[in-house]
Design a protein around this motif. Structure first.
Motif, PDB file in Angstrom:
ATOM      1  N   ARG A 235       0.821  -1.222   0.000  1.00 17.38           N
ATOM      2  CA  ARG A 235       0.000   0.000   0.000  1.00 17.38           C
ATOM      3  C   ARG A 235       0.849   1.264   0.000  1.00 17.38           C
ATOM      4  N   SER A 236       2.124   1.134   0.256  1.00 14.80           N
ATOM      5  CA  SER A 236       3.001   2.317   0.222  1.00 14.80           C
ATOM      6  C   SER A 236       3.588   2.540  -1.174  1.00 14.80           C
ATOM      7  N   LEU A 237       3.289   1.621  -2.108  1.00 10.92           N
ATOM      8  CA  LEU A 237       3.832   1.722  -3.456  1.00 10.92           C
ATOM      9  C   LEU A 237       2.883   2.496  -4.367  1.00 10.92           C
ATOM     10  N   ASP A 238       3.400   2.892  -5.501  1.00 12.37           N
ATOM     11  CA  ASP A 238       2.607   3.642  -6.480  1.00 12.37           C
ATOM     12  C   ASP A 238       1.923   2.656  -7.428  1.00 12.37           C
ATOM     13  N   LEU A 239       0.767   2.168  -7.016  1.00 11.69           N
ATOM     14  CA  LEU A 239       0.003   1.211  -7.810  1.00 11.69           C
ATOM     15  C   LEU A 239      -1.270   1.865  -8.318  1.00 11.69           C
ATOM     16  N   LYS A 277      -5.727  -6.319  -8.832  1.00 13.18           N
ATOM     17  CA  LYS A 277      -6.759  -6.503  -9.852  1.00 13.18           C
ATOM     18  C   LYS A 277      -6.410  -5.879 -11.204  1.00 13.18           C
ATOM     19  N   TYR A 278      -5.200  -5.378 -11.344  1.00 15.20           N
ATOM     20  CA  TYR A 278      -4.777  -4.802 -12.620  1.00 15.20           C
ATOM     21  C   TYR A 278      -3.443  -5.416 -13.028  1.00 15.20           C
ATOM     22  N   LYS A 284       4.279  -5.197 -11.883  1.00 14.89           N
ATOM     23  CA  LYS A 284       5.200  -4.375 -11.105  1.00 14.89           C
ATOM     24  C   LYS A 284       5.682  -5.099  -9.843  1.00 14.89           C
ATOM     25  N   ILE A 285       4.834  -5.970  -9.289  1.00 14.34           N
ATOM     26  CA  ILE A 285       5.158  -6.639  -8.026  1.00 14.34           C
ATOM     27  C   ILE A 285       5.788  -8.015  -8.240  1.00 14.34           C
ATOM     28  N   GLN A 286       5.352  -8.711  -9.276  1.00 12.98           N
ATOM     29  CA  GLN A 286       5.821 -10.079  -9.497  1.00 12.98           C
ATOM     30  C   GLN A 286       7.340 -10.159  -9.605  1.00 12.98           C
ATOM     31  N   GLY A 287       7.866 -11.322  -9.210  1.00  8.01           N
ATOM     32  CA  GLY A 287       9.295 -11.580  -9.394  1.00  8.01           C
ATOM     33  C   GLY A 287      10.158 -10.955  -8.324  1.00  8.01           C
TER      34      GLY A 287
END
Length: 307
Positions: A235-239, A277-278, A284-287
């Motif tokens: 939640r602190s990331l720019d998503l 959900k996008y 951006k998060i995977q890996g």
């Protein structure tokens, strides 16, 4: 389950707890004042933080009917309040003509009587209910447009609506009104002035962990704490869309179904679709980013355990 309203803020906290809703005291205070002073409660916040759930909990714990008006673009009076059953009216006219029965004035008064009226959520909420005034949930008001907001002013001010052919319908006892908005657009001040306002924020880690203990009781304590810590960092990331509490619960339940006791990078990568959900957010998060966040989570948890 009781039909009586809470008498103070502590009772309101207890009421929410009985409905398995983990609330902080400020929310319980806003809800208590709304119920006690018979004012609508306007709940604003990101999607998935538990706004709609409050109305459901009120309905269940108080034993009141829940009447839900799900808002959408183009919502109008005929879908939200009432409309005339034109098919039945036409049938009545033809029957009267065939029988040579009632005169025109009498027929007109009968056609616009209650038996030809199709009642929609708002009108039904103003009627007496056996268990006491119902909970009226006006969900996602920000999806509608300004003309509908203007129509709501009479409802929210005086708990009444005007049916031109019949006159004014006023609630004997006001319903318990909860309005939610995901803030996709600003709601007009005239609506907010008629309500008590509360911003429902993402919960802190402690409260989110308490929520998981109730909503995903089969998840191990270690898994729940890791999930909460991971989600709090995301939640602190720019998503594009930050995960809400609803997504945290979904993820915990999914991981429990997969018999996971702790988080690992592969499991995170395989199940991110239950949390985000996008596709851009997932990519951006995977890996490596997921592995980095998980390492931080485990390091912080180890540090706390050693203290």
């Amino acid at each position: 389950m009781t039909n009586s309203l809470p008498k103070n803020v502590d009772d309101t906290m207890t009421l929410l707890g009985e409905g398995n809703y983990v609330a902080d005291r400020s929310l319980a205070t806003a809800l208590f004042l709304s119920l006690e002073l018979k004012r609508p409660l306007f709940l604003e916040g990101e999607a998935g933080v538990g706004k709609t759930e409050i109305a459901k909990v009120l309905s269940n714990t108080l034993g009141r009917d829940l009447i839900r008006l799900q808002c959408y673009e183009g919502l109008d009076v005929s879908a939200a309040v009432y409309e005339w059953n034109y098919a039945r009216q036409m049938l009545e006219i033809r029957m009267a003509e065939a029988s040579g029965g009632a005169d025109r004035q009498t027929l007109e008064s009968e056609l616009f009587s209650e038996r030809f009226l199709t009642k929609r959520p708002i009108l039904r909420a103003l009627e007496p209910h056996a268990g006491g005034p119902p909970v009226l949930l006006i969900d996602e008001l920000d999806r509608t447009d300004e003309p509908f907001e203007a129509f709501l002013l009479e409802v929210l001010s005086d708990y009444q609506v005007t049916v031109p052919e019949m006159g004014t319908v006023k609630a004997e006892t006001p319903p318990l009104v909860i309005i939610t908005s995901n803030r996709t657009r600003e709601i007009h001040d005239a609506i907010k002035r008629r309500c008590f306002y509360y911003w429902v924020d993402y919960p802190n880690a402690e409260r989110e962990f308490e929520i998981l203990k109730i909503k995903a009781p089969n998840a191990s304590e270690d898994l729940s704490r890791q999930i909460v810590a991971f989600v709090q960092k995301i939640r602190s990331l720019d998503l594009f869309k930050l995960p809400g509490v609803a997504e945290t619960i979904d993820w915990a339940q999914a991981l429990t179904q997969l018999d996971r006791l702790t988080l690992d990078p592969d499991t995170i990568n395989d199940t991110l679709g239950t949390l985000l959900k996008y596709q851009d957010d997932i990519a951006k998060i995977q890996g490596s980013e997921a592995a980095r966040i998980l390492d931080e989570v485990k390091a912080e948890m180890s540090q706390k355990e050693s203290v």
